[in-house]
Motif scaffolding. Structure first.
Motif, PDB file in Angstrom:
ATOM      1  N   GLY A   1      45.429  31.478  42.495  1.00 57.62           N
ATOM      2  CA  GLY A   1      45.579  30.027  42.642  1.00 57.62           C
ATOM      3  C   GLY A   1      44.997  29.547  43.962  1.00 57.62           C
ATOM      4  O   GLY A   1      44.299  28.524  44.014  1.00 57.62           O
ATOM      5  N   LEU A   2      45.269  30.284  45.013  1.00 59.73           N
ATOM      6  CA  LEU A   2      44.721  29.916  46.325  1.00 59.73           C
ATOM      7  C   LEU A   2      43.198  30.060  46.318  1.00 59.73           C
ATOM      8  O   LEU A   2      42.481  29.223  46.878  1.00 59.73           O
TER       9      LEU A   2
ATOM     10  N   ASP B   1      45.655  35.873  45.808  1.00 63.03           N
ATOM     11  CA  ASP B   1      46.369  34.848  45.066  1.00 63.03           C
ATOM     12  C   ASP B   1      45.300  34.020  44.344  1.00 63.03           C
ATOM     13  O   ASP B   1      44.553  33.261  44.994  1.00 63.03           O
TER      14      ASP B   1
ATOM     15  N   MET C   1      41.770  27.052  44.850  1.00 71.64           N
ATOM     16  CA  MET C   1      41.852  25.902  45.763  1.00 71.64           C
ATOM     17  C   MET C   1      40.745  25.961  46.813  1.00 71.64           C
ATOM     18  O   MET C   1      40.109  24.954  47.126  1.00 71.64           O
ATOM     19  N   VAL C   2      40.523  27.155  47.355  1.00 71.15           N
ATOM     20  CA  VAL C   2      39.482  27.314  48.379  1.00 71.15           C
ATOM     21  C   VAL C   2      38.117  26.952  47.794  1.00 71.15           C
ATOM     22  O   VAL C   2      37.323  26.235  48.407  1.00 71.15           O
TER      23      VAL C   2
ATOM     24  N   PHE D   1      50.440  38.003  41.762  1.00 74.58           N
ATOM     25  CA  PHE D   1      51.508  37.500  40.905  1.00 74.58           C
ATOM     26  C   PHE D   1      51.370  37.981  39.459  1.00 74.58           C
ATOM     27  O   PHE D   1      52.059  37.488  38.575  1.00 74.58           O
TER      28      PHE D   1
ATOM     29  N   LEU E   1      48.649  37.684  37.502  1.00 73.11           N
ATOM     30  CA  LEU E   1      47.673  36.954  36.679  1.00 73.11           C
ATOM     31  C   LEU E   1      46.452  37.838  36.446  1.00 73.11           C
ATOM     32  O   LEU E   1      45.943  38.457  37.384  1.00 73.11           O
TER      33      LEU E   1
END
Lengths: 43, 591
Positions: free
Chosen positions: B260-261, B258, B264-265, B83, B85
């Motif tokens: 962000g993912l 990603d 999260m992981v 994306f 970033l």
């Protein structure tokens, strides 16, 4: 894969479930921009 | 009458006097004239040579005396996620440089600089090393990350620091730090080999990729150098900047990740030592790749301290190793679908063939146990997958042998070196009798039995497992990759509709997929805890528990077997790995 994790069904399964849930809710493959708070909102 | 006579000789004398002196004058005049002409000619010739013949060269020399030109390190290209970033970028770095050719006594200048700005032992060692290896016209970095106070002190003492100048450059920035260290990698000061291969690498501020994407995409990320021309005085002090051509920044590398993912992981894993790969099973795009524990990649930019290095290398949880591509583990029961597919492909086992599991299998005086002490009774292949019955796969492996198992496993990416854009990747091992014999050992039937449940000599990497499950889900030869595009140019992707088929019959894959669906969703499946609570989403999976240490019969029969309670001097002695593969039951329609 979890090192020293004992059984896959006990240690890895809940983790995999949570990660898959995050991935499906976030759905990065079908977004052009970073998804915002989709997961947090859903939870 | 007599008066006239004396006048005659006078006038004669006068004539006699005049004629020779005029001749002398004429000769002298000619001599002077010739001399003058000669001198003027020589001067003219010299002037002509200086102005015309050597004009360009001398003008250049004069300009060099007045100006100083040096190369500028280009800004390194960015690494961004899917994306945009920023995962690796640059931050401004004010630094003091020394131009060795502009000072008469290098060491005196450095000593004087050290009195103004403290240079620790590492700085001094690095400067000495650079002075030994860098050419005289290339500046040497004395000190990075100067504060405003530092710069003010240097400027104030400028007259006593010939050849020292303040310069602005960039240094590498990793906004996500340890979270993406294993993927993005890190940079470090170039070594002699780097400089020999590309002289540009000798410039202060240049860095070479040493791990991850920074290493594999290094040439793209480096860019092209610029130059700056400065006016200097007779002592080499910079009086002003005359011309500047900025370098060309390196390419921007866009990853499939990603961020962000990924975050999260990591939050889900916590402080466990684990590896996770989330891959789009339609095209092999890696969305998240986590290996914990990790490390701070920015520490490598200026050189890691000895103490930090010792701490990392002595850590039994190996933070410097990207376990997803370089960690090899027994796959345990996650290997069973490959054995099942090989058995079906061989034609020696039919899906409805029933094998009986009494809880163990005896062979050559050795008892091989099923994980269930009571056994699973008479079961089909699909049930064997659902229960993860060991005895069924002992028997299947014995029946077909290792060669078909190896061929099938390799076809699904297990035991093969995958062509992903990361360095230091390892390939797992799918052993065969020939493989064992090459190492001077004999292969026996027990080795085949162990391999049937993903134990013994079978080893795979987590990335191989992710590829394996993606291929089971798609039936196609999807390959994992991390680079989505470079600048605006998309890299070659392998969409589902063009990835070559694995040539596995659909009915075989359907049996495996159904067995894996039952693992998660059937009442007696082994992974009910992996069931998703999302509506209309059904996942399939396979659990695995790989044991490293042999378990004694007494311990097993005690019913209190837990690998974490086994004795051992260190954790690896009693280690076990818990694995879970997950895939969608049905392939998503959208690409």
């Amino acid at each position: 894969m979890i090192e020293h994790g004992n059984g896959g069904a006990d240690a890895a399964a809940p983790l995999a479930r949570d990660i898959m849930t995050d991935t499906l809710l976030r759905d990065p493959v079908n977004h052009d921009h970073a998804p915002g708070q989709a997961v947090a909102d859903a939870e | 009458m007599k008066r006239k006579r004396p006048s005659q000789p006078r006038s004669r004398a006068k004539r006699e006097d005049t004629t020779p002196s005029r001749g002398v004058f004429t000769r002298r005049a000619l001599l002077v004239l010739a001399t003058q002409a000669g001198v003027l000619g020589v001067l003219g010739k010299k002037l002509y040579d200086l102005q015309v013949h050597e004009g360009d060269h001398l003008r250049d020399l004069a300009a060099r005396n007045r100006t100083s030109k040096r190369l500028l390190a280009p800004a390194r290209g960015q690494i961004v996620d899917r994306f945009g970033l920023q995962l690796a970028g640059n931050k401004v770095n004010w630094r003091a440089l020394l131009m060795p050719e502009e000072t008469t006594d290098i060491h005196a200048t450095i000593a004087r600089f050290g009195q103004i700005i403290a240079l620790d032992e590492r700085d001094q060692a690095r400067i000495e090393r650079d002075l030994r290896h860098i050419r005289k016209y290339v500046p040497v970095a004395l000190k990075d990350f100067l504060s405003w106070d530092d710069m003010a002190r240097i400027e104030l003492n400028a007259p006593s620091l010939p050849g020292v100048l303040i310069d602005v450059g960039t240094t590498r920035l990793y906004p996500y730090g340890p979270q993406l260290a294993h993927i993005v990698g890190y940079v470090a000061p170039p070594n002699e080999r780097d400089v020999a291969s590309a002289p540009m690498m000798a410039l202060p501020g240049m860095r070479a990729g040493r791990a991850g994407i920074e290493q594999t995409q290094d040439l793209l990320l480096r860019g092209a150098p610029g130059s700056v021309e400065m006016e200097v005085n007779s002592k080499g002090r910079v009086m002003g900047e005359m011309d500047r051509v900025d370098g060309q920044q390196g390419d921007e590398v866009v990853l499939t990740i990603d961020a962000g993912l990924q975050q999260m992981v990591l939050n889900r894993i916590g402080d466990q030592a684990a590896s996770v790969v989330v891959m789009d099973c339609r095209n092999g795009e890696v969305l998240a790749m986590v290996s914990t524990p990790s490390f701070d990649p920015s520490l490598f930019d200026s050189g890691v301290s000895h103490a930090q290095w010792i701490e990392w290398t002595n850590n039994v949880r190996t933070p410097l190793i990207n376990k997803t591509v370089a960690g090899v583990y027994p796959p345990g029961s996650t290997f069973k679908p490959a054995v099942a597919l090989a058995a079906l492909q061989s034609g020696l086992v039919n899906p409805q063939d029933r094998f009986t599991c009494p809880g163990y299998y005896d062979m050559g005086g050795v008892r091989f146990h099923c994980w269930s002490r009571w056994g699973h009774g008479s079961i089909t292949m699909q049930q064997a997958l659902m229960y993860s019955c060991d005895v069924y796969f002992y028997l299947a492996a014995r029946k077909i042998g290792m060669e078909p198992i190896k061929a099938m496993a390799n076809g699904f990416g297990l035991g093969t070196k995958l062509d992903i854009e990361l360095p230091h990747t390892r390939a797992g091992v799918i052993p065969t009798p020939e493989w064992r014999q090459k190492r001077g050992y004999h292969w026996n039937g027990g080795d085949t039995v162990n391999a049937g449940i993903g134990q013994g000599f079978v080893q795979v990497t987590p990335l191989e497992l992710a590829t394996y499950v993606s291929r089971i889900a798609s039936g196609r030869n999807v390959t994992p990759h991390l680079v989505r595009k470079v600048n605006e140019t998309a890299s070659e992707r392998t969409p589902l509709d063009i990835a070559p088929s694995l040539q596995i019959p659909d009915e075989h894959l359907a049996i495996i997929r159904q067995g894996m669906f039952d693992v998660v969703n059937a009442p007696r499946g082994t992974a009910p805890k992996a069931r998703l609570s999302l509506p209309d989403v059904a996942m399939a999976g396979k659990t695995g528990s790989a044991q490293v240490r042999r378990v004694s019969r007494a311990l097993r029969e005690s019913g209190h077997f837990n690998s974490m309670n086994l004795p051992g001097k260190s954790a690896p002695m009693r280690s076990s790995s818990a694995l879970l593969l997950m895939m969608p039951r049905a392939m998503p329609l959208r690409l």
